[in-house]
Enzyme design. Structure first.
Site, PDB file in Angstrom:
ATOM      1  CG  ASP A 207      -1.995   0.943   1.293  1.00 55.96           C
ATOM      2  OD1 ASP A 207      -2.395   1.444   0.238  1.00 55.96           O
ATOM      3  OD2 ASP A 207      -2.451   1.257   2.406  1.00 55.96           O
TER       4      ASP A 207
ATOM      5  CE  LYS B 190      -5.681  -0.778  -1.235  1.00 53.87           C
ATOM      6  NZ  LYS B 190      -6.049  -0.275   0.116  1.00 53.87           N
TER       7      LYS B 190
ATOM      8  CG  ASP C 223      -7.016  -7.128   9.162  1.00 48.35           C
ATOM      9  OD1 ASP C 223      -6.052  -6.907   8.397  1.00 48.35           O
ATOM     10  OD2 ASP C 223      -7.191  -6.493  10.222  1.00 48.35           O
TER      11      ASP C 223
ATOM     12  NE  ARG D  44      -6.147 -11.126  10.241  1.00 42.47           N
ATOM     13  CZ  ARG D  44      -5.351 -10.137   9.883  1.00 42.47           C
ATOM     14  NH1 ARG D  44      -4.948 -10.044   8.635  1.00 42.47           N
ATOM     15  NH2 ARG D  44      -4.968  -9.239  10.768  1.00 42.47           N
TER      16      ARG D  44
HETATM   17  P1  IMP Z   1       1.739  -0.184   3.933  1.00 44.91           P
HETATM   18  O1  IMP Z   1       2.802  -0.013   4.952  1.00 44.91           O
HETATM   19  O2  IMP Z   1       0.881   1.041   3.818  1.00 44.91           O
HETATM   20  O3  IMP Z   1       2.227  -0.653   2.586  1.00 44.91           O
HETATM   21  O4  IMP Z   1       0.740  -1.238   4.544  1.00 44.91           O
HETATM   22  C1  IMP Z   1       0.711  -2.540   4.180  1.00 44.91           C
HETATM   23  C2  IMP Z   1      -0.211  -3.292   5.133  1.00 44.91           C
HETATM   24  O5  IMP Z   1      -1.414  -2.551   5.328  1.00 44.91           O
HETATM   25  C3  IMP Z   1      -0.636  -4.600   4.532  1.00 44.91           C
HETATM   26  O6  IMP Z   1       0.224  -5.635   4.912  1.00 44.91           O
HETATM   27  C4  IMP Z   1      -2.043  -4.759   5.106  1.00 44.91           C
HETATM   28  O7  IMP Z   1      -1.975  -5.410   6.344  1.00 44.91           O
HETATM   29  C5  IMP Z   1      -2.534  -3.372   5.327  1.00 44.91           C
HETATM   30  N1  IMP Z   1      -3.451  -2.927   4.242  1.00 44.91           N
HETATM   31  C6  IMP Z   1      -3.211  -2.005   3.285  1.00 44.91           C
HETATM   32  N2  IMP Z   1      -4.256  -1.859   2.459  1.00 44.91           N
HETATM   33  C7  IMP Z   1      -5.189  -2.747   2.889  1.00 44.91           C
HETATM   34  C8  IMP Z   1      -6.506  -3.105   2.440  1.00 44.91           C
HETATM   35  O8  IMP Z   1      -7.057  -2.591   1.441  1.00 44.91           O
HETATM   36  N3  IMP Z   1      -7.144  -4.060   3.155  1.00 44.91           N
HETATM   37  C9  IMP Z   1      -6.600  -4.668   4.244  1.00 44.91           C
HETATM   38  N4  IMP Z   1      -5.371  -4.377   4.696  1.00 44.91           N
HETATM   39  C10 IMP Z   1      -4.673  -3.426   4.032  1.00 44.91           C
END
Ligand code: IMP
Ligand code: MG
Length: 183
Positions: free
Chosen positions: A106, A134, A162, A168
């Protein structure tokens, strides 16, 4: 009996069958790329656990597995920017070809942190495998070597992903109705 979680899903993005096709494709590619290597799959708990379980069975060469857990999210749907290791790996990484298995990339802040930390332990190589990407939301510079599918900027759940530790266990991936998280 009917699945009572279905009513909270606005739209199904990936059916169980589509998810199976994705994991088979990545498993095939990883098997090819890691021939003769010392493959260690590192699953980032808990979101990647379902993907990991399917992916490892789609890999046709010997490999080892290990798990680590970090938390970057509270009960909400936006990253806090704080990454905390809540469970570290058991295996000493020296000499291993690491493939980090994630559920979704993300902002990239979680993975960016994990990669830097694991590289400092002198593995032979480090690559990233994420089920979902994403790209619109990227903040930290992270490149995934294996990507299952790109997803739009919506909050998705199921197949390990989740919302507030729930959903999940859905066998498919769908967009959560915004009213469920008050959006
Ligand atoms: P980042 O550090 O923003 O890349 O976050 C990654 C983590 O955020 C992932 O491992 C997920 O646990 C959570 N996450 C990000 N987007 C989503 C989503 O759309 N649904 C559920 N969990 C998400
Ligand atoms: Mg997660």
């Amino acid at each position: 009996m009917e699945n009572v979680m279905h009513k909270d899903i606005e739209k199904v993005l990936f059916s169980a069958e589509q998810l199976h096709e994705i994991t088979e494709r990545i498993g095939e590619q990883v098997s090819f790329d890691y021939q003769g290597k010392n493959l260690l799959l590192v699953s980032v708990l808990k979101g990647s656990v379902v993907f990991m379980a399917d992916l490892m069975r789609a890999i046709k060469i010997p490999c080892r597995i290990d798990f680590m857990s970090v938390s970057s999210y509270g009960a909400g749907t936006k990253t806090s920017g704080v990454v905390k290791i809540t469970k570290d790996l058991d295996i000493n990484l020296e000499g291993y070809d690491l493939l980090i298995v994630e559920d979704i990339l993300d902002s990239g802040m979680t993975l960016h942190y994990i990669i830097e930390m694991l590289k400092a332990r002198h593995p032979a190589s480090v690559r990233i495998c994420t089920l979902f990407d994403k790209p619109e939301r990227r903040v930290a510079e992270v490149h995934a070597d294996y990507v299952g599918a790109q997803v739009p900027d919506a909050f998705i759940v199921g197949y390990g992903l989740d919302y507030d530790q729930r959903y999940r266990n859905l066998p498919f991936v769908g967009v959560l109705k915004p009213e469920v998280y008050g959006g």
